[in-house]
Design a protein around this motif. Structure first.
Motif, PDB file in Angstrom:
ATOM      1  N   VAL A 194      43.939  68.621  96.891  1.00 31.46           N
ATOM      2  CA  VAL A 194      43.139  67.390  96.899  1.00 31.46           C
ATOM      3  C   VAL A 194      43.926  66.288  97.591  1.00 31.46           C
ATOM      4  O   VAL A 194      45.111  66.089  97.314  1.00 31.46           O
ATOM      5  CB  VAL A 194      42.787  66.945  95.461  1.00 31.46           C
ATOM      6  CG1 VAL A 194      41.927  65.685  95.483  1.00 31.46           C
ATOM      7  CG2 VAL A 194      42.079  68.071  94.706  1.00 31.46           C
ATOM      8  N   GLN A 195      43.256  65.603  98.514  1.00 35.23           N
ATOM      9  CA  GLN A 195      43.825  64.417  99.136  1.00 35.23           C
ATOM     10  C   GLN A 195      42.876  63.248  98.919  1.00 35.23           C
ATOM     11  O   GLN A 195      41.653  63.434  98.866  1.00 35.23           O
ATOM     12  CB  GLN A 195      44.046  64.625 100.640  1.00 35.23           C
ATOM     13  CG  GLN A 195      45.267  65.472 100.974  1.00 35.23           C
ATOM     14  CD  GLN A 195      44.972  66.946 100.859  1.00 35.23           C
ATOM     15  OE1 GLN A 195      43.899  67.401 101.256  1.00 35.23           O
ATOM     16  NE2 GLN A 195      45.903  67.714 100.312  1.00 35.23           N
ATOM     17  N   ALA A 196      43.453  62.057  98.797  1.00 37.82           N
ATOM     18  CA  ALA A 196      42.646  60.857  98.577  1.00 37.82           C
ATOM     19  C   ALA A 196      43.356  59.663  99.190  1.00 37.82           C
ATOM     20  O   ALA A 196      44.586  59.629  99.265  1.00 37.82           O
ATOM     21  CB  ALA A 196      42.422  60.636  97.084  1.00 37.82           C
ATOM     22  N   VAL A 197      42.578  58.691  99.615  1.00 35.35           N
ATOM     23  CA  VAL A 197      43.105  57.520 100.305  1.00 35.35           C
ATOM     24  C   VAL A 197      42.999  56.300  99.399  1.00 35.35           C
ATOM     25  O   VAL A 197      41.915  55.983  98.891  1.00 35.35           O
ATOM     26  CB  VAL A 197      42.343  57.273 101.628  1.00 35.35           C
ATOM     27  CG1 VAL A 197      42.860  56.022 102.325  1.00 35.35           C
ATOM     28  CG2 VAL A 197      42.472  58.484 102.547  1.00 35.35           C
ATOM     29  N   LYS A 198      44.118  55.618  99.215  1.00 36.33           N
ATOM     30  CA  LYS A 198      44.122  54.420  98.377  1.00 36.33           C
ATOM     31  C   LYS A 198      43.281  53.325  99.026  1.00 36.33           C
ATOM     32  O   LYS A 198      43.463  52.980 100.188  1.00 36.33           O
ATOM     33  CB  LYS A 198      45.558  53.925  98.178  1.00 36.33           C
ATOM     34  CG  LYS A 198      45.653  52.662  97.318  1.00 36.33           C
ATOM     35  CD  LYS A 198      47.093  52.233  97.108  1.00 36.33           C
ATOM     36  CE  LYS A 198      47.188  50.901  96.398  1.00 36.33           C
ATOM     37  NZ  LYS A 198      48.599  50.470  96.169  1.00 36.33           N
ATOM     38  N   GLY A 199      42.342  52.804  98.247  1.00 34.61           N
ATOM     39  CA  GLY A 199      41.520  51.689  98.695  1.00 34.61           C
ATOM     40  C   GLY A 199      40.297  52.071  99.496  1.00 34.61           C
ATOM     41  O   GLY A 199      39.480  51.207  99.826  1.00 34.61           O
ATOM     42  N   SER A 200      40.125  53.373  99.806  1.00 36.54           N
ATOM     43  CA  SER A 200      38.960  53.788 100.589  1.00 36.54           C
ATOM     44  C   SER A 200      37.721  53.872  99.702  1.00 36.54           C
ATOM     45  O   SER A 200      37.809  54.135  98.501  1.00 36.54           O
ATOM     46  CB  SER A 200      39.218  55.143 101.236  1.00 36.54           C
ATOM     47  OG  SER A 200      38.058  55.622 101.889  1.00 36.54           O
ATOM     48  N   ARG A 201      36.558  53.693 100.333  1.00 34.13           N
ATOM     49  CA  ARG A 201      35.292  53.878  99.638  1.00 34.13           C
ATOM     50  C   ARG A 201      34.469  55.005 100.264  1.00 34.13           C
ATOM     51  O   ARG A 201      33.284  55.151  99.965  1.00 34.13           O
ATOM     52  CB  ARG A 201      34.494  52.575  99.652  1.00 34.13           C
ATOM     53  CG  ARG A 201      35.186  51.457  98.874  1.00 34.13           C
ATOM     54  CD  ARG A 201      34.291  50.264  98.705  1.00 34.13           C
ATOM     55  NE  ARG A 201      34.926  49.224  97.905  1.00 34.13           N
ATOM     56  CZ  ARG A 201      34.343  48.087  97.547  1.00 34.13           C
ATOM     57  NH1 ARG A 201      33.100  47.835  97.938  1.00 34.13           N
ATOM     58  NH2 ARG A 201      34.992  47.199  96.819  1.00 34.13           N
ATOM     59  N   ALA A 202      35.108  55.795 101.127  1.00 36.30           N
ATOM     60  CA  ALA A 202      34.409  56.914 101.767  1.00 36.30           C
ATOM     61  C   ALA A 202      34.087  57.978 100.715  1.00 36.30           C
ATOM     62  O   ALA A 202      34.793  58.121  99.715  1.00 36.30           O
ATOM     63  CB  ALA A 202      35.259  57.504 102.883  1.00 36.30           C
ATOM     64  N   PRO A 203      33.024  58.752 100.928  1.00 36.77           N
ATOM     65  CA  PRO A 203      32.584  59.709  99.905  1.00 36.77           C
ATOM     66  C   PRO A 203      33.457  60.974  99.838  1.00 36.77           C
ATOM     67  O   PRO A 203      34.231  61.276 100.747  1.00 36.77           O
ATOM     68  CB  PRO A 203      31.160  60.068 100.357  1.00 36.77           C
ATOM     69  CG  PRO A 203      31.180  59.874 101.831  1.00 36.77           C
ATOM     70  CD  PRO A 203      32.093  58.710 102.075  1.00 36.77           C
ATOM     71  N   LEU A 204      33.272  61.696  98.754  1.00 40.27           N
ATOM     72  CA  LEU A 204      33.921  62.986  98.521  1.00 40.27           C
ATOM     73  C   LEU A 204      33.443  64.015  99.537  1.00 40.27           C
ATOM     74  O   LEU A 204      32.273  64.049  99.905  1.00 40.27           O
ATOM     75  CB  LEU A 204      33.576  63.467  97.109  1.00 40.27           C
ATOM     76  CG  LEU A 204      33.909  64.915  96.743  1.00 40.27           C
ATOM     77  CD1 LEU A 204      35.406  65.081  96.556  1.00 40.27           C
ATOM     78  CD2 LEU A 204      33.174  65.308  95.460  1.00 40.27           C
ATOM     79  N   GLN A 205      34.376  64.883  99.973  1.00 40.46           N
ATOM     80  CA  GLN A 205      34.030  65.997 100.849  1.00 40.46           C
ATOM     81  C   GLN A 205      34.692  67.272 100.330  1.00 40.46           C
ATOM     82  O   GLN A 205      35.873  67.257  99.981  1.00 40.46           O
ATOM     83  CB  GLN A 205      34.504  65.735 102.281  1.00 40.46           C
ATOM     84  CG  GLN A 205      33.872  64.533 102.946  1.00 40.46           C
ATOM     85  CD  GLN A 205      34.309  64.402 104.386  1.00 40.46           C
ATOM     86  OE1 GLN A 205      34.027  65.254 105.222  1.00 40.46           O
ATOM     87  NE2 GLN A 205      35.021  63.327 104.677  1.00 40.46           N
TER      88      GLN A 205
END
Length: 261
Positions: free
Chosen positions: A215-226
């Motif tokens: 799992v990767q995630a970006v701090k502060g992003s509001r882009a949806p889950l993929q």
């Protein structure tokens, strides 16, 4: 790390990773690095000069595997167990990768992080392989270090994600590996402060449930889950798949769901 000279040595083996390009000293007994660390590194995107922090580094497998692929990282390896941290320091030097090794509890507060030199909003990438076995469903090892490395308590994931959120700059990337049946826990922990979450399911063999999620995630992003294409580790007859062998030998990286912004 300044405590190395006072730490009692433990019996170790030298083991080859990435097709022999990375050699790591690790304890013969207790927690030992394996496929999870290499898969985590293979799914983590970093650029030369990035500030990269590995939480729960053990002997440094994931961070050093990433450093073997991306030159010039500003790498910090965080490990709670002094003997493993000492081995991580030796491994970094032996493989020629500059790294700062910090003896620190990932769940410690902000003041302890700052005292160790990990200031808030500074890292481009945090990667981590937290203890993820459920204590009610996993028989803990009699070895204390191995038990600490493998068995989660109810707040482990939340604490580690919180620490990553504090450490990462805005737009920085958190990369982690977790057991597949705990994906809901991961998404819940990432619900505050992270977006653009990408998931790669990892399967041990065909026709069986996934065993891990990267799992990767970006701090502060509001882009949806993929949800991204899966990685199959083994064929039905137990032989490693061509993709898995290539990834574990360091010849191929996984298509990372996200990258540093």
């Amino acid at each position: 790390m300044t405590e190395s000279a006072t730490i009692q040595p433990v019996p170790t083996s030298e083991d080859a990773f990435l097709g022999g390009r990375l050699r790591l000293r690790q304890p013969i007994a207790g927690h030992r690095a394996g496929h999870d660390a290499i898969l985590l590194a293979a799914a983590t995107v970093a650029r030369p000069g990035d500030r990269v922090v590995e939480f729960g580094a053990g002997v440094g497998a994931a961070g050093l595997a990433l450093a073997s692929r991306v030159a010039g990282l500003d790498l910090a390896l965080v490990e709670i167990e002094p003997r493993l941290a000492a081995l991580a320091e030796l491994n970094a030097a032996a493989n020629g990768f500059p790294a700062e090794v910090l003896v620190l509890d990932v769940a410690a507060g902000a003041a302890a992080y700052t005292a160790a030199g990990l200031v808030p909003d500074d890292a481009d990438v945090v990667l981590m392989n937290p203890p993820f076995n459920h204590p009610a469903r996993h028989r803990g090892s009699p070895d204390a270090a191995r038990r600490t490395a493998h068995v989660a308590n109810p707040t482990t994931l939340e604490c580690w994600v919180h620490a990553a959120r504090r450490t990462l700059r805005s737009g920085g990337v958190l990369s982690l590996i977790w057991r597949a049946d705990g994906l809901g826990e991961v998404l819940a922990a990432l619900g505050r402060g992270f977006g653009d979450i990408g998931v790669i399911p990892v399967y041990g063999r065909p026709q069986a449930p996934a065993i891990r999620v990267l799992v990767q995630a970006v701090k502060g992003s509001r882009a949806p889950l993929q949800i991204h294409p899966p990685l199959m580790l083994n064929e039905a007859d137990g032989r490693p798949t061509a993709q898995a062998k290539s990834v574990l030998d360091g010849e191929q990286i996984l298509p990372a769901p996200v990258g540093p912004n």
